[in-house]
Design an enzyme around this catalytic site. Sequence first.
Site, short mmCIF file in Angstrom:
data_model
loop_
_atom_site.label_atom_id
_atom_site.label_comp_id
_atom_site.label_asym_id
_atom_site.label_seq_id
_atom_site.Cartn_x
_atom_site.Cartn_y
_atom_site.Cartn_z
N ASP A 10 0.86 -1.18 0.00
CA ASP A 10 0.00 0.00 0.00
C ASP A 10 0.90 1.24 0.00
O ASP A 10 1.69 1.43 0.92
CB ASP A 10 -0.86 -0.05 1.29
CG ASP A 10 -1.74 1.16 1.46
OD1 ASP A 10 -2.69 1.07 2.26
OD2 ASP A 10 -1.50 2.20 0.80
N ILE A 11 0.79 2.05 -1.01
CA ILE A 11 1.69 3.22 -1.14
C ILE A 11 1.54 4.16 0.05
O ILE A 11 2.50 4.84 0.42
CB ILE A 11 1.44 3.96 -2.47
CG1 ILE A 11 2.63 4.91 -2.80
CG2 ILE A 11 0.12 4.69 -2.49
CD1 ILE A 11 2.65 5.42 -4.20
N GLY A 32 -9.47 4.56 -5.11
CA GLY A 32 -8.14 3.97 -5.29
C GLY A 32 -7.02 4.66 -4.52
O GLY A 32 -7.16 4.98 -3.34
N ASP A 34 -5.93 7.65 -4.85
CA ASP A 34 -6.36 9.01 -4.50
C ASP A 34 -7.11 9.01 -3.17
O ASP A 34 -6.83 9.78 -2.26
CB ASP A 34 -7.27 9.52 -5.63
CG ASP A 34 -7.31 11.04 -5.71
OD1 ASP A 34 -8.06 11.55 -6.57
OD2 ASP A 34 -6.61 11.71 -4.92
N1 APR Z 1 -1.37 1.59 -2.90
C1 APR Z 1 -0.80 1.23 -4.09
N2 APR Z 1 -1.50 0.97 -5.21
C2 APR Z 1 -2.85 1.08 -5.12
C3 APR Z 1 -3.53 1.46 -3.93
C4 APR Z 1 -2.72 1.71 -2.79
N3 APR Z 1 -3.25 2.08 -1.62
N4 APR Z 1 -4.88 1.48 -4.19
C5 APR Z 1 -5.02 1.13 -5.47
N5 APR Z 1 -3.83 0.87 -6.04
C6 APR Z 1 -3.52 0.45 -7.41
C7 APR Z 1 -4.65 -0.10 -8.24
O1 APR Z 1 -4.79 -1.49 -8.01
C8 APR Z 1 -4.15 0.20 -9.65
O2 APR Z 1 -3.26 -0.82 -10.08
O3 APR Z 1 -3.10 1.64 -8.09
C9 APR Z 1 -3.34 1.49 -9.49
C10 APR Z 1 -4.05 2.76 -9.99
O4 APR Z 1 -5.42 2.64 -9.70
P1 APR Z 1 -6.34 3.91 -9.32
O5 APR Z 1 -6.05 4.36 -7.97
O6 APR Z 1 -7.75 3.53 -9.68
O7 APR Z 1 -5.84 5.08 -10.31
P2 APR Z 1 -6.10 5.32 -11.85
O8 APR Z 1 -6.37 4.06 -12.60
O9 APR Z 1 -4.98 6.20 -12.29
O10 APR Z 1 -7.47 6.14 -11.89
C11 APR Z 1 -7.48 7.43 -11.35
O11 APR Z 1 -9.33 6.90 -9.96
O12 APR Z 1 -9.34 7.01 -7.71
C12 APR Z 1 -9.71 7.69 -8.84
O13 APR Z 1 -9.59 10.00 -8.23
C13 APR Z 1 -8.97 8.99 -8.98
O14 APR Z 1 -10.34 9.70 -10.80
C14 APR Z 1 -9.06 9.19 -10.47
C15 APR Z 1 -8.91 7.77 -11.01
#
Ligand code: APR
Length: 171
Positions: A10-11, A32, A34
């Site tokens: 988890d980042i 996600g 964000d």
């Molecule tokens: N730590 C690391 N990686 C994560 C975490 C976390 N806590 N949560 C999710 N991920 C991974 C997901 O499994 C995916 O592989 O991060 C990657 C990016 O996923 P998203 O967070 O959905 O980002 P993205 O695909 O770029 O979409 C961005 O999603 O959350 C919304 O506000 C955000 O509208 C924007 C969109």
Amino acid sequence: MTSITLVQGDITRQHADALVNAANSSLLGGGGVDGAIHRRGGPAVLAECRALRASRYGKGLPTGQAVATTAGDLDARWVIHTVGPVWSPTEDRSDLLASCYRESLRVAGELGARTVAFPAISTGVYRWPMRDAARIALEAVRSAPAAVEEVRFVLFDTSAYEAFARQLDDR
Ligand code: APR
């Protein structure tokens, strides 16, 4: 020379000078990464995002660009917000995805960050196929000027981790 490392996890639990957020143009949060970054970073992160919207980014942060805020309660000094492209089957947006990494590294270098943690940008809600996203991410980081000492990719699950590990070995 920038070292590239991969971790599964988890980042928001990473310690690094800068954590990169997979944001959307509004900069006002989402799901996600964000959602996790704002949840664990606390209100200070959103407050600075709001200030950016009220000043430099009145229309939102354009896709492919990056901007830094405080990391709030996260174990980092900064969060670098970047907006990935939504995957399209008909339009090649690869350069916009590469730009997220390049611009985040440029911002990190300007801040004096030595270690930067990235998620797999655009591979969640934005549906970019993981293997291709890993290829683009590693290519972008390898071709960027060595602005930081360590780039750490923090992959949320084993399939993401393996996709990045395969691309890392395919030198
Ligand atoms: N730590 C690391 N990686 C994560 C975490 C976390 N806590 N949560 C999710 N991920 C991974 C997901 O499994 C995916 O592989 O991060 C990657 C990016 O996923 P998203 O967070 O959905 O980002 P993205 O695909 O770029 O979409 C961005 O999603 O959350 C919304 O506000 C955000 O509208 C924007 C969109």
